[in-house]
Design a protein around this motif. Structure first.
Motif, PDB file in Angstrom:
ATOM      1  N   SER A   1      -5.858   4.648   6.819  1.00 45.79           N
ATOM      2  CA  SER A   1      -6.555   5.184   5.749  1.00 45.79           C
ATOM      3  C   SER A   1      -7.467   6.535   6.289  1.00 45.79           C
ATOM      4  O   SER A   1      -7.767   6.505   7.434  1.00 45.79           O
ATOM      5  CB  SER A   1      -7.441   4.247   4.906  1.00 45.79           C
ATOM      6  N   MET A   2      -8.104   7.256   5.574  1.00 48.61           N
ATOM      7  CA  MET A   2      -9.009   8.240   5.900  1.00 48.61           C
ATOM      8  C   MET A   2     -10.341   7.620   5.834  1.00 48.61           C
ATOM      9  O   MET A   2     -10.790   6.741   4.806  1.00 48.61           O
ATOM     10  CB  MET A   2      -8.873   9.381   4.754  1.00 48.61           C
TER      11      MET A   2
ATOM     12  N   ALA B   1      -1.672   6.983   6.382  1.00 53.17           N
ATOM     13  CA  ALA B   1      -2.203   8.211   5.992  1.00 53.17           C
ATOM     14  C   ALA B   1      -1.618   9.358   6.794  1.00 53.17           C
ATOM     15  O   ALA B   1      -1.686  10.565   6.331  1.00 53.17           O
ATOM     16  CB  ALA B   1      -3.798   8.250   6.026  1.00 53.17           C
TER      17      ALA B   1
ATOM     18  N   THR C   1       3.014   3.533   4.861  1.00 51.81           N
ATOM     19  CA  THR C   1       1.732   3.578   4.128  1.00 51.81           C
ATOM     20  C   THR C   1       0.716   4.236   4.991  1.00 51.81           C
ATOM     21  O   THR C   1      -0.542   4.390   4.216  1.00 51.81           O
ATOM     22  CB  THR C   1       1.471   1.996   3.750  1.00 51.81           C
TER      23      THR C   1
END
Length: 108
Positions: free
Chosen positions: A47-48, A24, A22
């Motif tokens: 995440s970003m 990024a 999951t």
């Protein structure tokens, strides 16, 4: 923007990404710390964030924040094992000095 990853570092990063599908990508950058000013950050990016850019190197997504871009441009990331120790090693043409313990670096 130019970042090079050796095959050993690429393999190690892909190992971590495979264990966390999951993610990024791999976050690469610097943070202010140590006696010389900056230390490298290599971690999985969940995440970003705002100001993050994806730099794809040999199919590997490196996520670099805007503040780190100029400081890591041209860096070669390697992964080395010495005895029981294993770590990423950075060859950064922007670094003008390092602390005695090698944990942080300075730039002009």
């Amino acid at each position: 923007m130019s970042i090079t990853i050796t095959s050993a570092a690429n393999e190690r990063m892909r190992h971590f990404l495979a264990a966390t599908p999951t993610a990024a990508g791999v976050r690469f950058g610097v943070k202010r710390t140590g006696c010389s000013g900056f230390a490298y950050v290599v971690d999985l990016a969940e995440s970003m964030g705002e100001g993050d850019r994806v730099v794809e190197v040999d199919g590997l997504p490196l996520i670099v924040d805007d503040k780190s871009l100029a400081l890591v441009d041209g860096t070669v990331i390697d992964f080395q094992r010495q005895g029981l120790n294993a770590s990423f090693v950075f060859h950064n043409p922007n670094a003008t000095g390092a602390c005695g313990c090698g944990e942080s670096f300075t730039v002009s």
